[in-house]
Scaffold this motif. Structure first.
Motif, PDB file in Angstrom:
ATOM      1  N   ILE A  90      40.293 -33.822 103.134  1.00  0.00           N
ATOM      2  CA  ILE A  90      39.486 -33.965 102.122  1.00  0.00           C
ATOM      3  C   ILE A  90      40.190 -34.113 100.684  1.00  0.00           C
ATOM      4  CG2 ILE A  90      37.735 -32.578 103.252  1.00  0.00           C
ATOM      5  CD1 ILE A  90      38.450 -30.462 101.393  1.00  0.00           C
ATOM      6  N   CYS A  91      39.528 -34.603  99.638  1.00  0.00           N
ATOM      7  CA  CYS A  91      40.156 -34.786  98.528  1.00  0.00           C
ATOM      8  C   CYS A  91      39.690 -33.555  97.469  1.00  0.00           C
ATOM      9  CB  CYS A  91      39.622 -36.129  97.800  1.00  0.00           C
ATOM     10  SG  CYS A  91      40.495 -37.564  98.543  1.00  0.00           S
ATOM     11  N   LEU A  92      40.382 -33.492  96.517  1.00  0.00           N
ATOM     12  CA  LEU A  92      40.047 -32.171  95.521  1.00  0.00           C
ATOM     13  C   LEU A  92      40.194 -32.545  93.987  1.00  0.00           C
ATOM     14  CD1 LEU A  92      42.488 -29.742  97.280  1.00  0.00           C
ATOM     15  CD2 LEU A  92      40.127 -30.051  97.779  1.00  0.00           C
TER      16      LEU A  92
ATOM     17  N   ASN B   5      34.110 -30.075 112.066  1.00  0.00           N
ATOM     18  CA  ASN B   5      33.906 -31.371 111.562  1.00  0.00           C
ATOM     19  C   ASN B   5      34.699 -31.589 110.170  1.00  0.00           C
ATOM     20  OD1 ASN B   5      32.253 -32.208 113.666  1.00  0.00           O
ATOM     21  ND2 ASN B   5      30.478 -31.295 112.605  1.00  0.00           N
ATOM     22  N   GLY B   6      35.164 -30.557 109.421  1.00  0.00           N
ATOM     23  CA  GLY B   6      35.752 -30.522 108.219  1.00  0.00           C
ATOM     24  C   GLY B   6      35.817 -29.256 107.268  1.00  0.00           C
ATOM     25  N   PHE B   7      35.647 -29.594 106.167  1.00  0.00           N
ATOM     26  CA  PHE B   7      35.652 -28.459 105.139  1.00  0.00           C
ATOM     27  C   PHE B   7      34.327 -28.701 104.357  1.00  0.00           C
ATOM     28  CE2 PHE B   7      39.952 -29.374 106.082  1.00  0.00           C
ATOM     29  CZ  PHE B   7      40.443 -27.985 106.347  1.00  0.00           C
TER      30      PHE B   7
ATOM     31  N   TYR C 117      45.077 -30.261 104.688  1.00  0.00           N
ATOM     32  CA  TYR C 117      44.729 -30.699 106.116  1.00  0.00           C
ATOM     33  C   TYR C 117      44.751 -29.550 106.976  1.00  0.00           C
ATOM     34  CZ  TYR C 117      46.146 -35.591 105.633  1.00  0.00           C
ATOM     35  OH  TYR C 117      46.237 -37.185 105.429  1.00  0.00           O
ATOM     36  N   LYS C 118      43.963 -30.019 108.086  1.00  0.00           N
ATOM     37  CA  LYS C 118      44.018 -28.915 109.269  1.00  0.00           C
ATOM     38  C   LYS C 118      44.577 -29.438 110.397  1.00  0.00           C
ATOM     39  CE  LYS C 118      40.900 -26.674 112.194  1.00  0.00           C
ATOM     40  NZ  LYS C 118      39.314 -26.357 112.640  1.00  0.00           N
TER      41      LYS C 118
END
Length: 776
Positions: free
Chosen positions: A15-17, A49-51, A312-313
């Protein structure tokens, strides 16, 4: 569970921050992650599925107390967070509240930047923080002030961690390379203190099952210390960059993850039994990794954040295995032509005699199939050394080859004998070429001779503006020098307001053949310009010129002497200056026509003169220096760059790469204890970050031998608490020490170095308090 088991819940996500994060922390349930940075303070929920963003504690607030260097989550309460800010503020956050009430407490007690913060492993209300001011603060969130302050006797505390094995013990690492163990109930003096690294220590982490403490430093090493009893070094891992973070891998005794502060963007997982090749690597990030954490007890899921504004995971099954791609054989060519070769020894099952024995042994011994990448430490290798003849080595083998040469003798000898300043560049190159040849560095010898040939002349001495413009070839109009006329050129050529081309000021851009002197060649009244007397600018060359003058144009410059000798000039080889040559007589000058052909236009307009093609060595030299660094000879690459002085500005080498060369070379010099040579290299640096290396960790704080408190008064050995100068006395003879004073950092007792040498030759404990002093 073996590494090959695939877990569908551990997949790589991104994801982008809004701006990059400096630190991350997981809650006790490992389903939420907190991210903190200079412009970021958020909590994300972790799912398959993500964050998903669940809380933004900063919002649009621009308060510096929200600009965080570190974040910690309480191990007992999922609603409590703590952050360490760049302005020294330590904040406690309660996620169960709303709005600005989330910032539960603000501790503004550190005088400088707060680097780290962590919660107690068993006390939910206790947390500690380390700061650039050299102190550690202990806070109880039930109070609005700190309850204890620990003085670390260093300029900066970079990381603090509570021990999972002893309830009230925590470790602290500092920029002076020391590690301290503190009992949080005894604030006046640390339990253990030892020097772990030559450079600043940036991170530490306790092993979850063994009493091991891992430390990472600027010296590019990760060291594992056994803290049972007296600290002992168990393992050392050699990385390729400055170590920023380390984290032990759960359920794996010998695995530890690390990330770098500069250069290296990957996250590596090391097996401490193999210190040179990572066990696994994650290469997804495109910038420096700033934080890493394992997701609880799951050894197959690693979380990481980076300056590329990503999180990243990582699934461990997706990691690359550098060890599997490594060659099992290796060879190295020595400086005297000797070749060392190492290969892996293949082990076979011992052969048995007789069929019955073979049959019975098959039931007794069964070979277990163990992955080679895991059981690498069971392999064995063998080393060979070969000598080659003179005809193959290219250089005669000296007599010293017969005796075993010491390791790194060439590096140490060159570091001591190479000269980088104090002489002209040509003299430096000549001396350093001899030194390099003396120690068998023949490539470096060739490079020094090349530098002397092309940069040792006066043409490359300051200023260098005219050379740099040639290398770019973008603006040829500005690449010529202005017109210069020597003082010995006769003045009758410029009478009646005429310029050098015989033009009046009104007709400076329209050259007429009628204004040119028609004296015959060789007449007594004709005077010619001396060699190197006239240098024309391009603005004059590009202006309108006649056919007569056009015949005088040779390779971008024009002769301004008598018109009768346009073809009588012997033009010299071009150099970087555009110069006119001394005319010489032509035997067939009488056959030349003295006037232009009839009915031919007298004016030729030239809009652009092509630039003079010139080969310059700058790109070649920069490629040579990079090649020297790539083959491991950063010593030669950096020494040449320093010796070039201002000429280094001509080389297309990035400052970030040069800074990395400085750090690498200085670290190598420090490893061989070449302190003077390292100091000279730092002083000759033109980069501010490198120049400040001599300003780090220059203060040595001493403690009182009676009460153990640091002595920070104006008088060196006077204790403000004890009101005495007992620490200035020798613990052996009892007299005040005048001159060299040696003291123990553990018990703070010391004395005359001669007396201590004699005493510790027979004893191991302090003569005053019985402390087990490590005197060497």
């Amino acid at each position: 569970m073996p590494d090959s088991v695939e877990d569908t819940s551990t997949i790589s996500l991104r994801i982008c921050l809004e701006g990059h994060a400096n630190a991350l922390a997981l809650n006790k349930d490992n389903n939420q992650i907190a991210l903190a940075g200079r412009s970021l303070l958020k909590v994300y929920s972790i799912n398959s599925n993500g964050f998903t963003e669940s809380c933004n504690m900063r919002g649009k607030n621009q308060n510096l107390s929200y600009s965080a260097n570190d974040v910690a989550w309480s191990t007992l309460d999922s609603n409590l967070l703590a952050t360490a800010a760049t302005n020294g503020v330590v904040s406690v956050w309660d996620l169960s509240k709303f709005g600005r009430q989330k910032q539960l407490l603000v501790y503004n007690e550190h005088e400088r930047t707060a680097h780290t913060v962590t919660f107690h492993s068993s006390e939910p209300n206790i947390l500690i923080s380390g700061s650039q001011d050299g102190t550690i603060k202990c806070f109880d969130i039930r109070s609005d002030k700190s309850i204890n302050t620990y003085f670390c006797n260093s300029e900066s505390v970079r990381d603090v961690k509570f021990s999972p094995h002893t309830q009230n013990i925590f470790s602290a690492v500092s920029e002076n390379g020391t590690v301290q163990l503190w009992d949080m109930r005894k604030w006046d003096k640390c339990m253990v203190q030892f020097t772990a690294h030559y450079g600043p220590v940036y991170t530490c982490d306790w092993h979850p099952t063994r009493n091991w403490l891992a430390t990472g430093s600027r010296d590019k090493q990760i060291k594992v210390w056994n803290m049972d009893g007296r600290p002992g070094l168990e393992h050392t891992i050699h990385t390729i960059a400055v170590v920023g973070r380390v984290k032990w891998r759960p359920e794996r005794t010998y695995h530890i993850a690390s990330c770098a502060l500069v250069v290296d963007y990957s996250v590596h997982v090391w097996d401490i039994r193999r210190p040179y090749i990572p066990f696994a690597s994650f290469n997804e990030h495109t910038n420096v990794t700033t934080g890493i954490a394992w997701q609880g007890s799951d050894s197959h899921c690693l979380l990481s954040i980076s300056k590329d504004s990503t999180i990243y995971k990582h699934a461990f099954k997706d990691a690359t295995r550098p060890a599997l791609k490594a060659n099992a054989q290796g060879a190295s060519l020595g400086r005297f032509g000797d070749i060392s070769f190492a290969n892996k020894i293949k082990e076979y099952e011992p052969k048995t005699s007789g069929a019955s024995n073979t049959k019975s042994s098959s039931f007794i011994r069964r070979k277990t199939n163990v992955a080679g990448s895991i059981q690498f430490h069971l392999d064995h290798s063998k080393m060979y050394k070969f000598m080659v003849n003179d005809t193959f080595s290219g250089y005669p083998l000296s007599e010293s080859v017969s005796r075993p040469t010491q390791e790194h003798e060439s590096f140490i000898g060159c570091a001591r004998e190479l000269v980088i300043s104090g002489k002209k560049l040509s003299e430096l190159c000549e001396h350093n070429a001899e030194v390099s040849k003396k120690y068998g560095k023949h490539n470096a010898t060739t490079l020094w001779n090349f530098i002397k040939l092309f940069y040792g002349s006066n043409h490359f001495e300051p200023p260098f503006e005219h050379r740099s413009s040639f290398s770019n070839q973008k603006n040829p109009m500005n690449s010529r020098r202005a017109t210069q006329v020597a003082s010995d050129w006769p003045q009758q050529r410029t009478e009646l307001g005429q310029d050098l081309n015989g033009n009046t000021p009104e007709t400076a851009h329209e050259i007429d053949v009628a204004n040119v002197d028609d004296d015959t060649l060789g007449s007594s009244g004709v005077e010619h310009p001396p060699t190197s007397s006239v240098i024309l600018s391009e603005t004059q060359i590009i202006s309108e010129i006649t056919f007569d003058n056009f015949e005088l144009l040779r390779n971008g410059f024009i002769y301004v002497g008598p018109t009768e000798c346009p073809k009588a000039l012997a033009f010299p080889a071009l150099h970087h200056d555009v110069q006119a040559a001394r005319p010489q007589l032509d035997l067939k000058a009488s056959d030349h026509e003295k006037s232009p052909p009839p009915h031919v236009p007298t004016v030729l307009k030239v809009s652009h003169v092509p630039p003079i093609p010139m080969w310059e060595p700058h790109k070649f030299v920069s490629d040579a220096l990079m090649l020297m660094n790539d083959v491991g000879d950063v010593q030669t690459a950096l020494t040449v760059l320093i010796a070039l002085g201002e000429a280094r500005k001509l080389l297309p080498i990035d400052d970030a790469l040069v800074e990395h060369w400085f750090y690498t070379y200085v670290d190598q010099l420090h490893r061989y204890e070449l302190w003077n040579e390292a100091c000279e290299v730092i002083n000759r640096s033109w980069l501010r970050s490198v120049q400040q290396l001599n300003q780090h960790s220059t203060a040595m704080h001493t403690n009182c031998g009676e009460c153990g408190r640091p002595m920070g008064g104006k008088v060196g050995w006077y204790c403000d608490k004890c009101k005495s100068m007992q620490s200035a006395k020798c613990c052996v003879c009892g007299l005040i020490v005048r001159g060299v004073y040696a003291w123990c950092q553990g018990c703070s007792h010391g004395g005359h170095i001669e007396h201590l040498q004699k005493y510790f030759a027979k004893h191991s404990k302090c003569p005053k308090c019985g402390h087990l002093c490590a005197y060497s």
